[in-house]
Design a protein around this motif. Structure first.
Motif, PDB file in Angstrom:
ATOM      1  N   SER A 153       0.828  -1.324   0.045  1.00 47.93           N
ATOM      2  CA  SER A 153      -0.007   0.100   0.011  1.00 47.93           C
ATOM      3  C   SER A 153       0.819   1.338   0.010  1.00 47.93           C
ATOM      4  N   ALA A 154       2.052   1.290   0.888  1.00 45.15           N
ATOM      5  CA  ALA A 154       2.677   2.349   0.988  1.00 45.15           C
ATOM      6  C   ALA A 154       3.689   2.699  -0.340  1.00 45.15           C
ATOM      7  N   LEU A 155       3.886   1.369  -0.964  1.00 41.66           N
ATOM      8  CA  LEU A 155       4.750   1.472  -2.334  1.00 41.66           C
ATOM      9  C   LEU A 155       3.964   1.931  -3.439  1.00 41.66           C
ATOM     10  N   TRP A 156       2.497   1.478  -3.377  1.00 39.51           N
ATOM     11  CA  TRP A 156       1.832   2.177  -4.504  1.00 39.51           C
ATOM     12  C   TRP A 156       1.321   3.554  -4.334  1.00 39.51           C
ATOM     13  N   GLU A 157       1.274   4.091  -3.121  1.00 37.85           N
ATOM     14  CA  GLU A 157       0.989   5.569  -2.701  1.00 37.85           C
ATOM     15  C   GLU A 157       2.127   6.483  -3.265  1.00 37.85           C
ATOM     16  N   ARG A 158       3.524   6.043  -3.074  1.00 35.68           N
ATOM     17  CA  ARG A 158       4.450   6.787  -3.450  1.00 35.68           C
ATOM     18  C   ARG A 158       4.677   6.637  -5.102  1.00 35.68           C
ATOM     19  N   ALA A 159       4.327   5.571  -5.689  1.00 35.04           N
ATOM     20  CA  ALA A 159       4.413   5.406  -6.971  1.00 35.04           C
ATOM     21  C   ALA A 159       3.448   6.292  -7.570  1.00 35.04           C
ATOM     22  N   VAL A 160       2.320   6.199  -7.146  1.00 33.93           N
ATOM     23  CA  VAL A 160       1.185   7.008  -7.994  1.00 33.93           C
ATOM     24  C   VAL A 160       1.616   8.534  -7.628  1.00 33.93           C
ATOM     25  N   ARG A 161       1.998   8.695  -6.399  1.00 34.06           N
ATOM     26  CA  ARG A 161       2.493  10.295  -6.291  1.00 34.06           C
ATOM     27  C   ARG A 161       3.606  10.519  -7.280  1.00 34.06           C
ATOM     28  N   ALA A 162       4.368   9.733  -7.484  1.00 33.38           N
ATOM     29  CA  ALA A 162       5.357  10.188  -8.452  1.00 33.38           C
ATOM     30  C   ALA A 162       4.927  10.426  -9.968  1.00 33.38           C
ATOM     31  N   GLY A 163       3.998   9.528 -10.284  1.00 31.86           N
ATOM     32  CA  GLY A 163       3.391   9.680 -11.630  1.00 31.86           C
ATOM     33  C   GLY A 163       2.542  11.025 -11.912  1.00 31.86           C
ATOM     34  N   LYS A 164       1.918  11.453 -10.705  1.00 36.79           N
ATOM     35  CA  LYS A 164       1.336  12.513 -10.761  1.00 36.79           C
ATOM     36  C   LYS A 164       2.286  13.828 -10.675  1.00 36.79           C
ATOM     37  N   ARG A 165       3.195  13.660 -10.058  1.00 33.05           N
ATOM     38  CA  ARG A 165       4.131  15.032  -9.869  1.00 33.05           C
ATOM     39  C   ARG A 165       4.810  14.993 -11.371  1.00 33.05           C
ATOM     40  N   VAL A 166       5.394  13.866 -12.111  1.00 36.83           N
ATOM     41  CA  VAL A 166       5.760  14.000 -13.109  1.00 36.83           C
ATOM     42  C   VAL A 166       4.925  14.672 -14.198  1.00 36.83           C
ATOM     43  N   ARG A 167       3.543  14.395 -14.059  1.00 31.82           N
ATOM     44  CA  ARG A 167       2.843  14.717 -15.220  1.00 31.82           C
ATOM     45  C   ARG A 167       2.627  16.475 -14.992  1.00 31.82           C
ATOM     46  N   ALA A 168       2.408  16.644 -13.558  1.00 33.28           N
ATOM     47  CA  ALA A 168       2.257  18.152 -13.253  1.00 33.28           C
ATOM     48  C   ALA A 168       3.489  19.049 -13.351  1.00 33.28           C
ATOM     49  N   GLU A 169       4.745  18.548 -13.095  1.00 34.05           N
ATOM     50  CA  GLU A 169       5.836  19.409 -13.035  1.00 34.05           C
ATOM     51  C   GLU A 169       6.713  19.239 -13.926  1.00 34.05           C
ATOM     52  N   THR A 170       6.724  18.567 -14.867  1.00 32.01           N
ATOM     53  CA  THR A 170       7.592  18.502 -15.942  1.00 32.01           C
ATOM     54  C   THR A 170       6.896  18.295 -17.381  1.00 32.01           C
ATOM     55  N   GLY A 171       7.441  18.572 -18.396  1.00 28.35           N
ATOM     56  CA  GLY A 171       7.220  18.469 -19.707  1.00 28.35           C
ATOM     57  C   GLY A 171       6.823  17.050 -20.566  1.00 28.35           C
TER      58      GLY A 171
END
Length: 450
Positions: A153-171
């Motif tokens: 559960s903790a692994l998935w939370e961090r992975a999804v957060r990484a995916g969201k941040r990459v979409r929001a914070e990079t091109g």
């Protein structure tokens, strides 16, 4: 009797500390390591198949099954042998045959891989957005079947957060690159004219409707949707069309059952097939017949986005027929307008590194917790024994207020004295920490781009 002070540091001898075995691990087969024909046999193609496997074989695991990969995540590496045995049995292949293609990762390596997958860094088309939703759906499916452990559960939370941040914070992912968009671009480069094209979409799921939407945006106005349940496909297609303001009045839409496929193929200029069928739905004879009847209308393009494949390719391939399967699409096949910029890749890997570092620190603390609890419990036993001895020597000489102050003093001393040993023990049990920069620099960027 005064307690003996018996606190011992764990892990120095190489014996794992309590909880050290509880760390995520995965086994995976993807487009880089595993041929399409093997992935077809291994893949759990539908949500129902995934749910059934989780109930009967994959207790406590999470399955990420997409057109380009099948990956199974577990809380302890020891469970992977059982996973491989189960997948081999299900596919009708030997364990040796599938282990040739399997990639296994554990701990931080598994965490980094999942975060990169969620961020689109491991996709055939770097930055494609659908994978983040697929990662989310994988955990939701696992939780519907049975509770998922805290580590995954903790692994998935961090992975999804990484995916969201990459979409929001990079091109990365700007312009929403996708396999469907890649497929249509290939057809356009091959001479398909959208304002004159008749598109046949086989299937009624999300990938099929995404193809219809992308074609609408390119100017296609003639569609046939073909599915096992044509009324459902019509409703889904109509919803997509009506969602494009004003277009529904210009679009010609027909819906047919799968039995009408031979006639549908003869009328179409471009076919996109994306069903969840267990085998081919478009046979080679129908394709060959449709291609032979083109009569100067240009090539018939058939794009198969399904795994297992929907399209049976004629042999020999007749002139005027072009068939592309899922592994024919990707950054190396003209599917993407250009690789992501180095700055975007670097930023994306830096974000992944940050989120993985947070997860690793959480895991380190979790692994160290039993030793820390035991050490502090023993320290409290010592404190109480020494306090009892001291108060016994001062029997009757302290007021209630003075006794309270003395007891508070012993607690404060114990807590202060335990602080550094606690920090040291966490580091000793979990091993040396890694910096966020490790594994997130140019080498990883180059790997993702390749």
């Amino acid at each position: 009797m005064r307690a003996a002070y018996r606190i011992a540091a764990a892990g120095r001898s190489g014996t794992p500390g309590a909880g050290e075995g509880t760390r995520p691990a995965m086994v995976g087969f993807d487009y880089r390591t595993t041929p399409l024909e093997v992935r077809e046999r291994l893949r759990l193609s539908t949500p129902e198949q995934v749910e059934q496997w989780l109930r009967t074989e994959g207790a406590g695991s999470v399955v990420l099954s997409t057109c380009h990969r099948i990956e199974v995540y577990v809380e302890e590496a020891g469970a992977l042998n059982g996973v491989v045995r189960s997948l081999a049995h299900r596919s009708g292949m030997s364990e040796r045959a599938i282990r040739v293609h399997a990639v296994q990762r554990a701990g931080e390596d598994a965490a980094r891989h999942l975060a990169e997958v969620a961020a689109g860094l491991q996709s055939a088309i770097v930055g494609e957005p659908q994978i983040l939703g697929q990662v989310r759906d994988a955990m939701e499916m696992a939780r519907r079947v049975r509770p998922v452990g805290g580590v995954l559960s903790a692994l998935w939370e961090r992975a999804v957060r990484a995916g969201k941040r990459v979409r929001a914070e990079t091109g990365l992912g700007r312009g929403s690159p996708s396999l469907v968009r890649a497929a249509l671009r290939r057809a356009e480069e091959g001479g398909v004219r959208w304002d004159q094209a008749h598109l046949a979409v086989v299937g009624s799921g999300s990938m099929a409707m995404l193809a219809l939407q992308e074609a609408l945006e390119r100017g296609v106005r003639r569609f046939t949707v073909c599915a096992r349940r044509p009324e459902r496909a019509r409703d889904a297609a109509q919803a997509v069309i009506e969602g494009r303001r004003g277009l529904h009045r210009e679009v010609e839409l027909r819906a047919e059952g799968l039995q009408a496929l031979p006639a549908v193929l003869r009328a179409a200029d471009l076919v996109v097939s994306a069903t969840a069928a267990p085998g081919a739905v478009i046979d080679a004879a129908s394709l060959a017949s449709a291609a032979q009847r083109r009569n100067g209308k240009g090539a018939l393009w058939v794009i198969d986005l399904a795994v297992p494949r929907d399209v049976e390719v004629p042999d020999p391939m007749p002139p005027g027929l072009i068939v592309l399967h899922i592994d024919d699409l990707g950054a190396g096949g003209g599917a993407f307008s250009g690789p992501p910029g180095a700055a975007d890749l670097e930023a994306a890997h830096h974000i992944v590194g940050q989120e993985v570092a947070h997860f690793v620190e959480w895991l380190r603390q979790r692994q160290a917790a039993p030793e820390v609890v035991a050490m502090r419990r023993q320290a409290e036993e010592v404190r109480l024994a020494e306090l009892e001895w001291a108060l016994g020597r001062l029997d009757g000489e302290l007021s209630p207020r003075a006794r309270e102050v003395v007891e508070h003093l012993t607690r404060r001393l114990t807590n202060k004295l335990m602080h550094l040993p606690t920090v040291y023990l966490k580091e000793l049990v979990a091993g040396p920490p890694r910096t966020e920069a490790q594994g997130s620099g140019g080498a990883d960027a180059a790997r993702a781009a390749g």
